[in-house]
Design a protein around this motif. Structure first.
Motif, PDB file in Angstrom:
ATOM      1  N   CYS A  78       0.837  -1.207   0.000  1.00 52.01           N
ATOM      2  CA  CYS A  78       0.000   0.000   0.000  1.00 52.01           C
ATOM      3  C   CYS A  78       0.871   1.256   0.000  1.00 52.01           C
ATOM      4  CB  CYS A  78      -0.919  -0.001   1.212  1.00 52.01           C
ATOM      5  SG  CYS A  78      -2.157  -1.327   1.220  1.00 52.01           S
ATOM      6  N   GLY A  79       1.946   1.225   0.769  1.00 51.43           N
ATOM      7  CA  GLY A  79       2.852   2.360   0.799  1.00 51.43           C
ATOM      8  C   GLY A  79       3.527   2.606  -0.531  1.00 51.43           C
ATOM      9  N   VAL A  80       3.845   1.518  -1.241  1.00 50.23           N
ATOM     10  CA  VAL A  80       4.479   1.637  -2.549  1.00 50.23           C
ATOM     11  C   VAL A  80       3.542   2.318  -3.540  1.00 50.23           C
ATOM     12  CG1 VAL A  80       5.157   0.266  -4.557  1.00 50.23           C
ATOM     13  CG2 VAL A  80       6.113  -0.273  -2.299  1.00 50.23           C
ATOM     14  N   LEU A  92      -8.469   0.227  -6.396  1.00 45.27           N
ATOM     15  CA  LEU A  92      -7.657   0.924  -5.397  1.00 45.27           C
ATOM     16  C   LEU A  92      -6.180   0.976  -5.773  1.00 45.27           C
ATOM     17  CD1 LEU A  92      -9.306  -0.405  -2.101  1.00 45.27           C
ATOM     18  CD2 LEU A  92      -9.634   1.810  -3.218  1.00 45.27           C
ATOM     19  N   PHE A  93      -5.699   0.021  -6.539  1.00 41.12           N
ATOM     20  CA  PHE A  93      -4.331   0.044  -7.060  1.00 41.12           C
ATOM     21  C   PHE A  93      -4.390   0.347  -8.555  1.00 41.12           C
ATOM     22  CE2 PHE A  93      -1.698  -2.789  -3.945  1.00 41.12           C
ATOM     23  CZ  PHE A  93      -2.019  -1.938  -2.908  1.00 41.12           C
ATOM     24  N   HIS A  94      -3.397   1.097  -9.054  1.00 38.05           N
ATOM     25  CA  HIS A  94      -3.337   1.422 -10.472  1.00 38.05           C
ATOM     26  C   HIS A  94      -1.887   1.302 -10.937  1.00 38.05           C
ATOM     27  CE1 HIS A  94      -7.443   2.981 -10.196  1.00 38.05           C
ATOM     28  NE2 HIS A  94      -7.057   3.635  -9.105  1.00 38.05           N
ATOM     29  N   ILE A  95      -1.693   0.795 -12.127  1.00 39.03           N
ATOM     30  CA  ILE A  95      -0.339   0.632 -12.648  1.00 39.03           C
ATOM     31  C   ILE A  95       0.343   1.977 -12.840  1.00 39.03           C
ATOM     32  CG2 ILE A  95      -1.072   0.609 -15.074  1.00 39.03           C
ATOM     33  CD1 ILE A  95       1.143  -1.483 -15.549  1.00 39.03           C
ATOM     34  N   GLU A  96      -0.453   3.014 -13.074  1.00 40.90           N
ATOM     35  CA  GLU A  96       0.125   4.347 -13.243  1.00 40.90           C
ATOM     36  C   GLU A  96       0.860   4.796 -11.985  1.00 40.90           C
ATOM     37  OE1 GLU A  96      -3.003   3.597 -13.909  1.00 40.90           O
ATOM     38  OE2 GLU A  96      -3.064   3.723 -16.122  1.00 40.90           O
ATOM     39  N   ALA A  97       0.322   4.402 -10.816  1.00 41.81           N
ATOM     40  CA  ALA A  97       0.969   4.767  -9.550  1.00 41.81           C
ATOM     41  C   ALA A  97       2.317   4.071  -9.406  1.00 41.81           C
ATOM     42  CB  ALA A  97       0.051   4.404  -8.378  1.00 41.81           C
ATOM     43  N   LEU A  98       2.402   2.834  -9.885  1.00 43.39           N
ATOM     44  CA  LEU A  98       3.655   2.092  -9.802  1.00 43.39           C
ATOM     45  C   LEU A  98       4.707   2.678 -10.734  1.00 43.39           C
ATOM     46  CD1 LEU A  98       4.884  -0.498  -8.443  1.00 43.39           C
ATOM     47  CD2 LEU A  98       4.330  -1.690 -10.569  1.00 43.39           C
ATOM     48  N   LEU A 137       5.396  -7.580 -10.004  1.00 42.09           N
ATOM     49  CA  LEU A 137       5.099  -8.858 -10.657  1.00 42.09           C
ATOM     50  C   LEU A 137       3.622  -8.951 -11.017  1.00 42.09           C
ATOM     51  CD1 LEU A 137       7.227 -11.359  -8.522  1.00 42.09           C
ATOM     52  CD2 LEU A 137       7.572 -10.763 -10.931  1.00 42.09           C
ATOM     53  N   GLY A 138       2.761  -8.434 -10.140  1.00 45.78           N
ATOM     54  CA  GLY A 138       1.335  -8.448 -10.420  1.00 45.78           C
ATOM     55  C   GLY A 138       0.983  -7.674 -11.680  1.00 45.78           C
ATOM     56  N   TYR A 139       1.737  -6.612 -11.945  1.00 48.27           N
ATOM     57  CA  TYR A 139       1.508  -5.794 -13.144  1.00 48.27           C
ATOM     58  C   TYR A 139       2.458  -6.177 -14.287  1.00 48.27           C
ATOM     59  CZ  TYR A 139      -1.626  -2.615 -10.664  1.00 48.27           C
ATOM     60  OH  TYR A 139      -2.690  -2.071  -9.982  1.00 48.27           O
ATOM     61  N   GLN A 140       3.199  -7.248 -14.105  1.00 48.48           N
ATOM     62  CA  GLN A 140       4.151  -7.736 -15.106  1.00 48.48           C
ATOM     63  C   GLN A 140       5.230  -6.707 -15.431  1.00 48.48           C
ATOM     64  OE1 GLN A 140       1.891  -9.178 -18.476  1.00 48.48           O
ATOM     65  NE2 GLN A 140       0.913 -10.804 -17.290  1.00 48.48           N
TER      66      GLN A 140
END
Length: 312
Positions: free
Chosen positions: A131-133, A199-205, A265-268
């Motif tokens: 979540c922090g990431v 709640l999670f988005h690849i853009e945030a990563l 890894l979840g977002y490849q």
């Protein structure tokens, strides 16, 4: 000071008493003849300066008292006694520098057990770090570091290497590898679920993430911090100053790196996942190297002190 409670077979009591009375740093000796029922024997009580504790324990074990009787040790928080003060002065070295190897081995053995509780804490810490990431929230990263229990197995590996205890080494390594593997697998599933509910988005990563991008950018500073944390962590264990372990936990990027790798890894995002794993391995290596060298140095330095039976 340490308090020893011994159960001694009646035919060995005099031998044990002679050892206790002739060991520098012991005081407050008491004998309760025939008081023990399981196992049967005499109960022997005494206080010993921490500096003399490890040598005395080694000699008691050499007498097989741990097999035929019992050896129990407690820390004394307060002792108002001139005899105790004198015993501590007579014992060579400083109590804060003394290492009770039996106690350290037992403590690290317990902390490195692959239990449901251990897995739960490590998995929860990794999920919090995930979540922090995604949120680029340094507070969540610090919180995850504090929750993670991974220093126990790391200390176990260090102790096992110095004490040449292969069983403890294997137990600790198993807890470390299986623990992180389980935590990362669960966190991958958690990340996919959080993405599915929006709640999670690849853009945030993939964002710049100024507060947390250090997690997947390992460098020599990461290794240096891990080394310093490893030294501090081992010193906090051997000196019974466990409060310092919290500071150690929030100094190294182990759990956050595992979390970042799991989310990636979840977002490849395999490149970021690989760099996060490099950060994780770099921190683990630094802690183990520094912790092992610290324990070896302590063992070498303390071996110069004579904590055996007093002469004459």
């Amino acid at each position: 000071m340490l308090h020893l409670r011994l159960i001694v077979p009646a035919d060995r009591t005099e031998e044990v008493l002679h050892l206790l009375e002739s060991t520098v740093g012991t005081t407050h000796l008491a004998v309760l003849s025939g008081a023990a029922r399981d196992p049967k024997g005499d109960v022997v009580l005494c206080d010993v300066a921490r500096e003399a504790g490890d040598g005395l324990l080694a000699q008691l074990r050499a007498m097989d008292l741990d097999r035929h009787g019992s050896i129990a040790i407690e820390n004394i928080d307060l002792s108002l006694s001139h005899r105790a003060d004198r015993a501590e002065k007579e014992a060579p070295g400083e109590g804060a520098d003394a290492v009770l190897w039996e106690s350290l081995t037992d403590a690290t053995h317990e902390e490195s057990t692959l239990s449901v509780t251990y897995l739960a804490f490590l998995t929860l810490a990794t999920m919090i770090a995930a979540c922090g990431v995604v949120l680029d929230n340094a507070i969540l990263i610090v919180g995850a570091m504090a929750v993670g229990p991974e220093f126990g197995p790391l200390a176990g590996i260090c102790t096992a290497l110095v004490q040449r205890a292969p069983r403890l080494a294997w137990r600790s390594l198993q807890a470390l590898l299986v623990g992180f593997a389980v935590a990362m697998v669960v966190t991958v599933g958690f990340s996919l679920f959080m993405d599915a509910v929006g709640l999670f988005h690849i853009e945030a990563l993939d964002a710049k993430r100024p507060n947390t991008n250090f997690i997947y950018r390992p460098d020599w500073f990461s290794f240096v911090v891990a080394v310093l944390a490893g030294i501090a962590g081992v010193l906090s264990l051997t000196s019974a100053k466990s409060g310092a372990l919290v500071g150690v936990a929030i100094s190294v990027t182990t759990v956050p790196a595992a979390a970042n790798a799991a989310v990636a890894l979840g977002y490849q995002e395999y490149g970021q996942a690989w760099h996060s794993m490099e950060q994780l391995l770099l921190n683990l290596a630094g802690i183990v190297l520094a912790g092992t060298l610290t324990l070896a140095t302590q063992k070498l330095l303390w071996a110069r002190h004579d904590t055996g039976p007093a002469l004459g």
